[in-house]
Each structure stands twice: as C-alpha cells, then as structure tokens.
Design an enzyme around this catalytic site. Structure first.
Site, PDB file in Angstrom:
ATOM      1  N   THR A  36       0.849  -1.184   0.000  1.00  0.00           N
ATOM      2  CA  THR A  36       0.000   0.000   0.000  1.00  0.00           C
ATOM      3  C   THR A  36       0.884   1.233   0.000  1.00  0.00           C
ATOM      4  O   THR A  36       1.989   1.215   0.521  1.00  0.00           O
ATOM      5  CB  THR A  36      -0.924   0.017   1.238  1.00  0.00           C
ATOM      6  OG1 THR A  36      -1.665  -1.196   1.291  1.00  0.00           O
ATOM      7  CG2 THR A  36      -1.890   1.187   1.203  1.00  0.00           C
ATOM      8  N   SER A  85      -8.800  -0.898   4.726  1.00  0.00           N
ATOM      9  CA  SER A  85      -8.377  -0.025   5.826  1.00  0.00           C
ATOM     10  C   SER A  85      -7.812   1.295   5.333  1.00  0.00           C
ATOM     11  O   SER A  85      -7.425   2.140   6.149  1.00  0.00           O
ATOM     12  CB  SER A  85      -7.314  -0.739   6.683  1.00  0.00           C
ATOM     13  OG  SER A  85      -7.847  -1.879   7.311  1.00  0.00           O
ATOM     14  N   GLY A 136       0.191   0.273   5.419  1.00  0.00           N
ATOM     15  CA  GLY A 136       0.442  -0.601   6.555  1.00  0.00           C
ATOM     16  C   GLY A 136      -0.722  -1.460   6.997  1.00  0.00           C
ATOM     17  O   GLY A 136      -0.864  -1.753   8.184  1.00  0.00           O
TER      18      GLY A 136
END
Length: 579
Positions: free
Chosen positions: A383, A455, A476
């Site tokens: 990411t 997320s 992360g």
C-alpha cells in the site's frame, strides 16, 4: 459550510524546490504547493506537475503513476485505491468536494464459498486466484478528466520517463524483497511461477541498494494509455496479457470482468472533530469512519497527546481503547454498501459516540464483546499513500494498494507490473482472519461485482471557512487507520509540526487479536509497557506502525509544513509560488 472567504488565485511559477527526507516548511515569499509521497522520485513527479501549473489532482495522478513504477511492491496499475478531493477555489472547477472509489472488484466467477471450496489457504493471497479486477487506471483517468487541468500526456510524462530510465532500489525495496526470499526458497517452483518478481524486482534474492531497475514495458503501456485513454488498459492487447497471466496461474479473471469495470464517485464521509471537519472515504473503506471515531473519542476523553510519543500509560491506554471500539465496529458492520447495509450514520452519531466514551474504563481494559457502538458484539503490505496541496489551497489525499508485498506476485507478461491479491481483503472463508489478522463479517464475503473492505484512510481536514488545514494517510494494512489517526491527533491536540507528528513512536490495537503493539522507544517504552500490562493490555513489540505522508497548512498564510515517513524512506517536494 461557509465558503464566503476564498483562497486568492495564484499563478504557479518555478522559483525553487526544497527536498527533505523527513519534512519541509514554507519560507516567506508566497504559498507553496507540496507533495508528500513514500518515494522521493514520486514526490518529485508530482511537484514537477505543480510547477508546470497543475492543480492538486494533476499532481496526485502524476505522483500515483510514478509510484506504480518506483514502488512496485506497494501499489501500481495492477491494483486500486481511494482518492478524496477538496478544491475550495480551483481556477478551473470552482469548489469541489468528492470521493473517488477505484477499489478492485471481485470477478464474476467467484462467490461467497469459492475459496472454502478450493481448500487452498494461499489461494486468496498469492497467485492468479487472488487477483481482483484492477481499478487504478480507471480511477486516475476519471479524476484527471473531471477535476484535473492538464492533458494526459503531460501528467503521465514523469512516470513514463522513470520507467524508461529506471530507478535505483532503495532500502525499503531491498527490505521488502529480502522478506520474500524464504518464500521463494521454500518452493523453488515459485521462481519460475513469478519471474517478474524473482528476477527483476528481487534479482534472485540478491538485490542491493542502488541496483537499477528498468521497466520499459510499463513505460510503453503508460504511453499507450496517455495517447488513447483508459480503454487501452481494459480492452485490447493489455487486457489480453492481464487475463492470460492470471489464467496461467489458475486465475478466473476474464475480459468481460475487465471491460465492465466502473469507477464509483460519491460524497466523502464528513464528521466534525473539535473545531475542524474531517473529510474521508466512505465504505468500502473502513478507514474514514474508523479514523473519525478514534479522533472523536480522543477529543471527548481529552486525551493528553505528547508530541514526542506515548510515554504516559493513562493516555496510551485511553487511545488504545478508542481504537478497539473503532475496530469492533469495523468487524461488525463494514462491507461494500452496494451489497450490505453499512450504518455509517449510526457509527458517527454524536450521541452514540458519547455513550461509548462514557463506557470506556480509564483504569483497565474490558471483555472483547464490550467494544463497539452496540454491545454485546458477537504486516505492512502493498500500500502507498500520497498527500498533495496546491497553490489555490486545493488538496488530494490518495491511498492505493496491491495488498501484500508485490500483490499476488503474478507479473503481467510483457507489461512490467504485478497484479493485486485484493481478494484476501474479503472474508474468503467464514470465521477466519485474513493475512493481517483482521476479523471480518459475512457481509464482506466475496460476490461478483463486489468491492472488498479496506483499511485505507485518505483524510483531509478543513476549518470552519472550508480551508484545508491537513492532508494525511498511510500504508500498513490495518495500521493505516491507527497511524493516520495518531498523526492527525498530534496536530489537532498538541499542535505538533508535521515532522514531530510523523516521527513520534506510535501504538496500534485492532480489537482482535487482543494485542497492543508498541513501536520501539528505549527505556521509556519498557516502563510504558509494564504500566499498560497492569491495565490489562497484552503488549507486543512492532518495529513499525504504518508509514504516514502528511501535509499541514496554515489557512491564514497558506504556508505548508510537510513530512514523509522515515519508516519507509519517503520525501516531500515543494515549489515556491509567487503571487
């Protein structure tokens, strides 16, 4: 929202560039446009576009495309992402506030029980069966067409140049490559199965800092898209290569899947936090709601936030409890809103959040079912985040991913990029955790056309006059949420500088597993850990909690203070703007 006071319009001219690994601060002489990214070459690509007169969207697209080249382990045109845009007074578009969802999508051949029936625990994480329909090219070109100001050829040019000329492997690239050596050694067939990663990106496990990596194939693809548009990616020879590469490794992605991909555009999640308003991604991002909940609860509890890290156990305990409530809601409610009811209004209701704040015990943890907005409740991967502010006060927060490091490991033949393994962000097997240890509900089971829960937390904060004051996000996995929240919290509660907010040690709790991760911090960290253990926390060491790219802006002077996380070797690039 009051928009009566608008940022003056400036003409962007080149005067100078300031580049720092850990941060930058404006100096007198005019407001700055700035880019924070987790690779210096990508930050420079965006700054180049700003200096040429582009707005925040132009620069964000240029930065993203450059990251596709120089961060092949983290993101790229084989993946997807989210972009939050706030342009309070753009010269070409006026006022714009929007959220663009170009998250990957489940292929038509995969249903709720497909992975359970396959019976292969690796199927959703590595190889052709892990690949979801990529959305990055569709999303970036959509943003550029609707809210940018430049032609595709100009915005794509820096990434094309980087792919052709090559880039030097940095410490982050080498660490990521080395982390996969044992995976390839455990089964040597993987070396021929995933040749792009093994040979080009890992140099057969011998990659060193400074080794040059060239991607002329990706340059050719980017040039074709720049010339003819996004259909060049989703149809024709590139689509042929994508389908063939996934299929050769057991994947089920089809030409119809690719040609049917559509971008979603929607209103951002908006939530008042103290004197500011947060703007972030709605579901299937869980990050927007979760960051809002954590910041809201932290304000209600009046948590003391030191600029140097967590040294006070009472404050660290309260923040961890805020995180656990947010992640409990994530596990219970979050999914693609096109397929399930996601009660965002309920989770961000001020009365509900006040009730949660009252339930938090300041002296100890609670049983797991006690967390969330309704009781009872039944590793850094691939990411990348970038933050941009332009000369007119416009901002973009953009987070993109291919999920785990180098995604599915499937390299597209003759294309120079990896396909994502985003299918693991679904609840692929009921009741089982994903690669990040996250518990997710059956509402997140895979279905054709569905987007997996994420997320990713691209976030913009504005003041009461609609002026941008902060742009942040992270990479992360689930630590994206907690690291983004902590950086913003240090700014809002302690008035920390960007460098202070980003560099300070962080903590992470995601409700389940019931474990509180702390970054290293010397003797003070050991004292903190023991005091937290007394309060009921199972404390664990974690070398890194997220990697944040943040820009803070003074709405009165337009000065920008930026920091790119040293944890991943990022940089900030700025260009002076004269009135």
């Amino acid at each position: 929202m009051n928009t009566s006071l608008r940022t003056p319009r400036f003409t962007l001219v080149w005067v100078g560039v300031l580049a720092m690994i850990t941060g930058c601060t404006a100096s007198p002489g005019g407001p700055l446009g700035a880019v924070a990214a987790d690779h210096p070459l990508a930050a420079e690509a965006g700054a180049e576009v700003l200096r040429a007169g582009g707005n925040a969207v132009d620069a964000a697209v240029a930065t993203s495309l450059a990251l596709s080249v120089v961060r092949p382990d983290a993101c790229g045109i084989g993946g997807g992402g989210f972009m939050v845009i706030h342009l309070p007074d753009d010269p070409n578009h006026g006022r714009v506030s929007t959220a663009i969802d170009y998250r990957e999508i489940c292929p038509a051949a995969i249903g709720p029980d497909t992975y359970a029936n396959w019976g292969d625990p690796e199927a959703s994480r590595r190889g052709g069966r892990a690949v979801a329909i990529p959305g990055t090219i569709a999303g970036l070109t959509h943003a550029l067409n609707h809210y940018g100001t430049m032609e595709r050829a100009r915005v794509f040019a820096p990434a094309i140049r980087l792919a052709e000329q090559g880039f030097a492997a940095d410490a982050h690239h080498v660490r990521t490559a080395q982390s996969l050596v044992s995976y390839f050694n455990d089964d040597p067939i993987r070396r021929t199965r995933f040749p792009l990663v093994w040979l080009r990106f890992m140099r057969e496990g011998q990659i060193q800092i400074g080794d040059r990596i060239e991607l002329p194939e990706q340059a050719a693809i980017l040039r074709l898209i720049a010339d003819t548009g996004p259909d060049a990616f989703y149809q024709g020879s590139i689509a042929d290569s994508i389908v063939a590469s996934a299929s050769a490794d057991g994947g089920v992605l089809t030409h119809t899947d690719l040609s049917s991909y559509r971008v979603r555009e929607t209103a951002p999640v908006r939530h008042r936090v103290g004197p500011f308003e947060l703007m972030a991604m709605p579901p299937p991002s869980s990050g927007g709601v979760a960051v809002a909940q954590i910041l809201d609860l932290a304000y209600r509890l009046e948590i003391d936030v030191p600029t140097t890290g967590w040294t006070d156990a009472a404050s660290a305990h309260l923040l961890a409890e805020c995180m656990k409530h947010a992640f409990a809601d994530r596990a219970r409610y979050m999914a693609d809103p096109a397929f399930a009811h996601v009660p965002v209004d309920h989770m961000l209701n001020h009365d509900v959040l006040q009730a949660i704040a009252r339930r938090i015990d300041r002296t100890k943890t609670m049983p797991a079912p006690s967390y969330g907005s309704r009781a009872p409740l039944t590793e850094d991967g691939g990411t990348s985040h970038l933050s941009v502010i332009d000369a007119w006060g416009g901002a973009v927060a953009c987070t993109e991913t291919i999920n785990l490091a180098f995604g599915s490991l499937v390299g597209v033949r003759g294309a120079g990029f990896c396909l994502n393994d985003q299918m693991d962000d679904f609840t692929t097997v009921r009741g089982q955790r994903n690669a990040f240890g996250l518990v997710q509900s059956d509402a997140n089971l895979p279905e054709p056309g569905k987007r997996p829960l994420s997320s990713m937390s691209p976030t913009i904060l504005v003041d009461h006059k609609d002026q941008v004051v902060a742009v942040a996000g992270a990479s992360g996995g689930p630590r994206i949420i907690t690291s983004t929240a902590q950086v913003l919290l240090r700014r809002l509660r302690a008035n920390a500088s960007a460098t202070q907010a980003v560099r300070a040690p962080r903590l992470h709790h995601q409700w389940l597993p019931d474990r509180l991760d702390l970054e290293p911090g010397g003797e003070a960290r050991e004292t903190l850990a023991s005091q937290l253990a007394v309060r009921g926390h199972a404390v664990s060491d974690r070398e890194q909690v997220g990697a944040v790219q943040a820009l803070f802006r003074d709405a009165h002077t337009s000065d920008i203070d930026g920091a790119a996380d040293h944890r991943k070797g990022g940089a900030v690039r700025t260009g002076r703007v004269e009135r």
